[in-house]
Design a protein around this motif. Structure first.
Motif, mmCIF file in Angstrom:
data_model
loop_
_atom_site.group_PDB
_atom_site.id
_atom_site.type_symbol
_atom_site.label_atom_id
_atom_site.label_comp_id
_atom_site.label_asym_id
_atom_site.label_seq_id
_atom_site.Cartn_x
_atom_site.Cartn_y
_atom_site.Cartn_z
ATOM 1 N N THR A 123 47.341 32.183 50.325
ATOM 2 C CA THR A 123 47.572 32.367 49.196
ATOM 3 C C THR A 123 48.773 32.431 48.118
ATOM 4 O O THR A 123 49.275 32.984 47.499
ATOM 5 N N ILE A 124 48.987 31.034 47.069
ATOM 6 C CA ILE A 124 49.653 30.986 46.175
ATOM 7 C C ILE A 124 49.105 31.456 44.448
ATOM 8 O O ILE A 124 48.404 31.051 44.182
ATOM 9 N N VAL A 132 49.840 34.844 30.408
ATOM 10 C CA VAL A 132 48.475 34.478 31.488
ATOM 11 C C VAL A 132 47.978 33.305 30.531
ATOM 12 O O VAL A 132 47.451 31.908 30.858
ATOM 13 N N GLY A 133 47.642 33.394 29.045
ATOM 14 C CA GLY A 133 47.230 31.544 28.185
ATOM 15 C C GLY A 133 48.128 30.435 28.566
ATOM 16 O O GLY A 133 47.824 29.560 29.010
ATOM 17 N N THR A 136 48.095 29.811 31.893
ATOM 18 C CA THR A 136 46.729 28.662 31.987
ATOM 19 C C THR A 136 46.365 27.467 31.493
ATOM 20 O O THR A 136 46.280 26.342 32.773
ATOM 21 N N ASP A 147 46.027 29.522 43.367
ATOM 22 C CA ASP A 147 45.167 30.800 43.730
ATOM 23 C C ASP A 147 44.736 31.890 42.087
ATOM 24 O O ASP A 147 43.206 32.790 42.057
ATOM 25 N N CYS A 148 45.356 32.493 41.753
ATOM 26 C CA CYS A 148 45.743 33.647 41.031
ATOM 27 C C CYS A 148 47.202 32.929 40.195
ATOM 28 O O CYS A 148 47.811 32.508 40.607
ATOM 29 N N ILE A 149 46.504 33.484 38.609
ATOM 30 C CA ILE A 149 47.340 34.046 37.575
ATOM 31 C C ILE A 149 48.004 35.408 37.332
ATOM 32 O O ILE A 149 47.154 35.570 36.779
ATOM 33 N N GLU A 153 52.460 39.480 32.023
ATOM 34 C CA GLU A 153 51.838 40.003 30.860
ATOM 35 C C GLU A 153 50.849 41.157 31.817
ATOM 36 O O GLU A 153 50.545 42.180 31.437
ATOM 37 N N THR A 171 48.536 43.814 44.043
ATOM 38 C CA THR A 171 47.597 43.075 43.711
ATOM 39 C C THR A 171 46.766 42.949 44.430
ATOM 40 O O THR A 171 45.455 43.452 44.538
ATOM 41 N N ARG B 69 40.555 51.384 41.079
ATOM 42 C CA ARG B 69 40.155 49.769 40.989
ATOM 43 C C ARG B 69 38.769 49.429 41.555
ATOM 44 O O ARG B 69 37.726 51.075 42.325
ATOM 45 N N THR B 136 40.748 36.832 43.764
ATOM 46 C CA THR B 136 41.159 36.270 44.355
ATOM 47 C C THR B 136 40.548 36.322 46.203
ATOM 48 O O THR B 136 40.344 33.984 46.501
ATOM 49 N N LYS B 140 39.193 32.348 46.771
ATOM 50 C CA LYS B 140 40.029 30.989 48.051
ATOM 51 C C LYS B 140 38.909 31.143 49.528
ATOM 52 O O LYS B 140 38.193 30.095 49.661
ATOM 53 N N ASP B 147 39.639 28.422 36.440
ATOM 54 C CA ASP B 147 41.000 27.945 35.615
ATOM 55 C C ASP B 147 42.427 29.027 36.169
ATOM 56 O O ASP B 147 43.789 29.183 36.093
ATOM 57 N N ILE B 149 41.960 34.321 37.130
ATOM 58 C CA ILE B 149 40.981 35.411 36.924
ATOM 59 C C ILE B 149 41.187 36.057 35.657
ATOM 60 O O ILE B 149 42.682 37.152 36.314
ATOM 61 N N THR B 171 43.771 36.724 25.554
ATOM 62 C CA THR B 171 44.647 35.915 26.589
ATOM 63 C C THR B 171 44.705 34.823 26.158
ATOM 64 O O THR B 171 46.039 34.277 26.561
ATOM 65 N N PHE B 172 43.703 34.008 25.642
ATOM 66 C CA PHE B 172 44.009 32.739 25.222
ATOM 67 C C PHE B 172 43.832 31.986 23.996
ATOM 68 O O PHE B 172 43.914 30.881 23.643
#
Lengths: 239, 239
Positions: A123-124, A132-133, A136, A147-149, A153, A171, B69, B136, B140, B147, B149, B171-172
């Motif tokens: 998993t990268i 995060v923005g 992305t 796989d995940c950002i 933040e 996580t 969670r 994630t 996978k 783009d 998660i 976020t964006f």
């Protein structure tokens, strides 16, 4: 081929530092400044902008500033250096657009191919102080197949705060030793190692430009020392 | 082709609900239960597990439980229903492994292809109450090309809390109207709409299994009503 050093077979997640490790911030900013503002010393400009980065994060982590994203910190630093480079006349829209250059950084030539190989087994994810923005937008433009950002933040803690490194393990419900940080900076790797993560150093001799070659000689303590991400995949035995 | 309704051309990010919208939780759990525990009524088991989901999140959002969670909430619910289904003898490792079925849910047949099309024009992200590690692992395994998660975990707020929907826009660095929630649940979409997001309903008539077909007739208020993700791409004019 399955040649990684003992202990590393427990690693499931590779977390990557971004600025300098995956993307070439110096070269990207120099190229964009030469296009937009050819009268400016682009090399000095890029170095001055980046030089404000650690002090700005330190203001957040000391509590002097409340939580502030890198986009906003980059803008504070930018506003502070424009006069020095004769760019005080840039208006709000121009400043905002220039600040977004950090979303448009080009990857090192091996990055996308190396990540695609490493993704086959691991998993990268990112573990960057960039928000995060930003990460992305950068990944989408540069074709980086995360796989995940994950970001400072995400954990409200800038590296080298332990909460950032340990946040990756939490996580994914993993022990710290099942996560490896990949970075071109020894202080970042030392922070990860102190939390129990495994570490891989990646040489990026041109991070600060050709005029300031970086010492990329091996230092003790890292599990792996790779020339680039393709070499890292070789060292980890990912064909 | 560029046929989307007026106003939707401002949309830059599509945020997707996951359980039921992108992945078939009911069918996946039924298949796994039939393999592992053929004596159990798999349909009733899947429905009972899922029925505990909203009450469990409500305990978090009311403050009765601290931040917890979905992995942990799923486990609480699982431990509560095992006796009823004659599975009280499952040991810790078996319970932990069964609980991870939520990381192994299969996507609806159109999901991966539809997302790949939508990704050409939009930033596509999750906005699920599932935790980041779960999402994630799911992506996978299922080949879902996000783009980014994003999760209730990211914002420490379960949908339909406004902080979850507004968190995507923040976020964006976008206005809420530049984000569209895609979901198979009208209450989720109503929560997003109340925050100013655009909304697309996706029919998933078999979400609760063939024995409990869902009413998927259009309801007022949503910007789009799509049969599946390929149809959604058509409606948004993404070839």
């Amino acid at each position: 081929m399955d040649s990684q050093p003992p202990g590393l077979d427990a690693v499931q997640v590779l977390a990557f530092d971004m600025f300098g490790t995956v993307v070439d911030w110096h070269g990207s900013i120099v190229r964009e400044m030469r296009d937009r503002h050819p009268q400016v010393d682009a090399d000095a400009f890029a170095l001055a902008w980046r030089a404000g980065y650690r002090p700005a994060m330190a203001r957040v982590m000391s509590g002097e500033l409340g939580w502030t994203r890198i986009d906003e910190l980059h803008r504070l630093i930018l506003d502070g250096i424009l006069v020095r480079f004769g760019l005080a006349s840039l208006d709000e829209a121009e400043r905002r657009d220039l600040n977004r250059v950090w979303h448009r950084l080009d990857p090192w030539p091996d990055a996308a191919d190396g990540l695609a190989r490493l993704k086959r087994r691991y998993t990268i994810c990112t573990l960057s102080n960039g928000n995060v923005g930003l990460l992305t937008n950068m990944a989408k433009r540069a074709g980086l197949p995360w796989d995940c950002i994950l970001s400072a933040e995400t954990f409200r803690a800038y590296k080298p705060a332990p909460a950032a490194y340990l946040g990756v393990a939490q996580t994914f419900d993993l022990a710290p030793g099942q996560v490896m940080l990949v970075a071109a900076h020894h202080d970042d790797l030392a922070g990860a190692r102190a939390c129990g993560l495994r570490t891989a150093y990646v040489e990026r001799p041109l991070e600060f430009g050709a005029s300031q070659p970086k010492d990329v000689s091996p230092q003790p303590g890292n599990d792996l020392h790779a020339r680039d991400f393709l070499h890292l995949a070789d060292l980890l035995g990912v064909g």
